[in-house]
Design a protein around this motif. Structure first.
Motif, short mmCIF file in Angstrom:
data_model
loop_
_atom_site.label_atom_id
_atom_site.label_comp_id
_atom_site.label_asym_id
_atom_site.label_seq_id
_atom_site.Cartn_x
_atom_site.Cartn_y
_atom_site.Cartn_z
N ASP A 7 -3.69 20.72 -36.76
CA ASP A 7 -2.93 19.77 -35.94
C ASP A 7 -1.61 20.36 -35.48
O ASP A 7 -1.23 20.23 -34.31
N ILE A 8 -0.89 21.02 -36.40
CA ILE A 8 0.41 21.60 -36.05
C ILE A 8 0.25 22.74 -35.06
O ILE A 8 0.98 22.84 -34.06
N GLY A 54 -2.11 23.07 -32.98
CA GLY A 54 -2.50 22.46 -31.72
C GLY A 54 -1.31 22.02 -30.90
O GLY A 54 -1.31 22.11 -29.67
N LYS A 55 -0.26 21.55 -31.57
CA LYS A 55 0.97 21.17 -30.87
C LYS A 55 1.63 22.37 -30.21
O LYS A 55 2.38 22.23 -29.24
N LEU A 56 1.39 23.55 -30.77
CA LEU A 56 1.89 24.79 -30.18
C LEU A 56 0.92 25.38 -29.18
O LEU A 56 1.12 26.50 -28.70
N SER A 57 -0.14 24.65 -28.89
CA SER A 57 -1.20 25.11 -27.97
C SER A 57 -1.85 26.39 -28.46
O SER A 57 -2.22 27.26 -27.67
N ALA A 64 5.27 27.15 -36.89
CA ALA A 64 4.44 26.00 -37.25
C ALA A 64 4.73 25.55 -38.68
O ALA A 64 4.74 24.35 -38.99
N PHE A 116 7.75 24.24 -26.31
CA PHE A 116 7.72 23.46 -27.54
C PHE A 116 9.12 23.26 -28.10
O PHE A 116 9.42 22.20 -28.69
N LYS A 119 10.48 20.31 -26.55
CA LYS A 119 9.91 19.09 -27.13
C LYS A 119 10.60 18.77 -28.45
O LYS A 119 10.89 17.61 -28.76
N THR A 166 12.97 15.39 -29.78
CA THR A 166 12.73 14.58 -30.98
C THR A 166 13.92 14.60 -31.94
O THR A 166 13.86 14.02 -33.02
#
Length: 514
Positions: free
Chosen positions: A126-127, A129-132, A155, A185, A188, A192
């Protein structure tokens, strides 16, 4: 203190062995900003961040996180408050899998103490994936490219919900598209509320990604400001104490005979039909994007790889180089891009690193002549301005720029006819870059044939008489240094432009301007 600040470091002093490294240094970082920490190698940036990361304790001064004064006695204490330091020296373990690296020291277990492998793999996926990034969490880290190891470190920081992430030269090993992915990222994260302290020598990166900056010089605070409101020249001036020109460094002089001639060199799947010459006193450059084949070409020339076709001549004589020792014998020297893995032995002292490739110069009757070693070191220390008080310390105690000068000195002592530099200023500051460029130009003026490989177009434009641009393993353009521009080079490097018939053609020695 304003509630805007997530961390404040006030009047920090630090000395090692009675040598002052930091003197009343202050740093303040806002919540949700990317803050650049700048300065030449040896300015005190790493020491300051090691204090924030709990590696060292400050001798004087205070640290506040969210307005509360804190004391970090260990890195774990710092991490528990949401501070994560991603070092330039990657801390991944090659013999562990990706998910094991991600959860190292904080493994997920059920009530019986059994590792929850599936859950850790899913969180890792999942992590990433957030970094593509699409990687198998069960892949061993040793099988990954350096760029992916870097992204795993990032990550890992995200996995542990860090609020302050310190990034030390994070793009050094990343390709251009990976840099942009990282920046996307980072933006992003900023949205946050995560704060990032960003250490880099690449001022264009600072301009592209950072909100504010703090500059250190010689262990002291020099200035703080907004990136968008400050010219890069002004920041450079603050870092080095003087203006650093963006003009070409290279000087015009006549070239001698051809020293190195390469014809139709090919290696299946890596590069094809490579043709070039280098003359005495000439500096030629190879540039392009990641995967263009330039490093593989030089590795082949130096005997690390076998080529399928081609002829290599040194001083007019055909040579067969199938091993680095053959390259040395033929008169080639290589300053590799990864100093710490391929150019120095960090547990040896500075003098021994310098003399390692030329031990025959210092051996007599089976014994090493230490006085001669020290004498030659003193010569190169003055010639290259190597900054070290005690040359018997291990070389890892030197800044990156001074390590690079020792590597250059090592090859000068060997005395090659052709000296190859692969990304010669990677990971060193703007002031040291200027010195390295000047040393390269001086070597050319002394008659050395120089080859520079660089992923940075401005670098080859600064110092090269002639520039070869590669695209997917082919030489698709040749440009005189004074005629080159970044736009022109990038046009060829991306494949959007191509010189018809130029890629596989041999550059005649009379083509380059002298």
């Amino acid at each position: 203190m304003s509630n805007d600040w997530i961390v404040e470091m006030n009047d920090i002093d630090k000395a090692f062995n009675r040598v002052s490294v930091l003197k009343k240094v202050s740093l303040r970082v806002k919540k949700g900003e990317i803050h650049a920490l700048l300065g030449e190698n040896g300015a005190g940036k790493s020491t300051l961040m090691n204090i924030l990361g709990g590696v060292h304790s400050a001798d004087k001064g205070s640290i506040l996180v969210d307005g509360e004064e804190v004391v970090f006695s260990t890195p774990k204490a710092s991490q528990e408050l949401g501070i994560r330091f991603i070092h330039q020296e990657l801390n991944v373990v090659g013999d562990l899998r990706i998910y094991e690296n991600m959860f190292l020291g904080s493994e997920l277990r059920n009530k019986f103490g059994i590792i929850k492998e599936e859950e850790m793999c899913q969180q890792t996926e999942d992590i990433l994936g957030k970094l593509s990034v699409s990687l198998n969490p069960r892949e061993y880290v040793r099988n990954l490219d350096t760029s992916y190891k870097q992204l795993i470190e990032i990550a890992k920081a995200l996995l542990h919900k860090s609020r302050i992430i310190i990034m030390d030269e994070p793009t050094t090993a990343l390709a251009e598209h990976e840099v942009e992915r990282l920046f996307t990222f980072m933006r992003k994260l900023r949205q946050t509320g995560v704060s990032i302290i960003y250490i880099s020598h690449k001022l264009k990166e600072i301009e592209a990604i950072c909100d504010s900056y703090t500059v250190l010089r010689d262990g002291e605070w020099v200035g703080t400001g907004s990136v968008k409101d400050t010219a890069l020249d002004q920041i450079t001036n603050m870092m080095v104490g003087k203006s650093v020109s963006e003009e070409r460094f290279v000087q015009s002089h006549s070239f001698g005979d051809v020293v190195l001639e390469v014809k139709q060199l090919s290696c299946e799947g890596l590069f094809h039909d490579i043709n070039f010459t280098v003359r005495k006193g000439e500096i030629i450059g190879f540039t392009g994007l990641a995967g263009d084949g330039r490093t593989e070409i030089i590795e082949t020339l130096f005997g690390y790889r076998k080529h399928s076709n081609g002829v290599v001549k040194v001083n007019g004589r055909k040579v067969n180089i199938n091993h680095p020792k053959h390259a040395l014998k033929a008169g080639l020297g290589l300053v590799p891009k990864n100093r710490k893995e391929n150019a120095i032995i960090k547990d040896l002292n500075v003098i021994h690193n310098l003399t390692l490739s030329s031990m025959g110069h210092f051996e007599k009757g089976g014994f090493i002549q230490e006085k001669r070693e020290k004498s030659r070191f003193s010569y190169y220390k003055e010639k290259l301005n190597i900054k070290v008080h005690n040359p018997t310390v291990t070389i890892d105690k030197l800044s990156g720029g001074n390590q690079q000068k020792v590597v250059i000195a090592k090859w000068l002592e060997v005395g090659p006819d052709v000296l190859i530099f692969d990304n010669p200023t990677q990971g060193i500051d703007v002031g040291a870059k200027r010195e390295v460029y000047q040393h390269i130009i001086d070597l050319a003026a002394e008659g050395k044939a120089i080859i520079i490989l660089s992923s940075e177009a401005p670098e080859v434009m600064k110092v090269c008489h002639y520039i070869h641009v590669l695209y997917q393993g082919e030489m698709i353009a040749g440009i005189h240094g004074e005629d080159a521009s970044e736009d022109m080079i990038m046009g060829y490097a991306t494949g959007s432009k191509r010189e018809v018939g130029e890629g596989g053609k041999h550059r005649n020695a009379t083509t380059a301007k002298s």
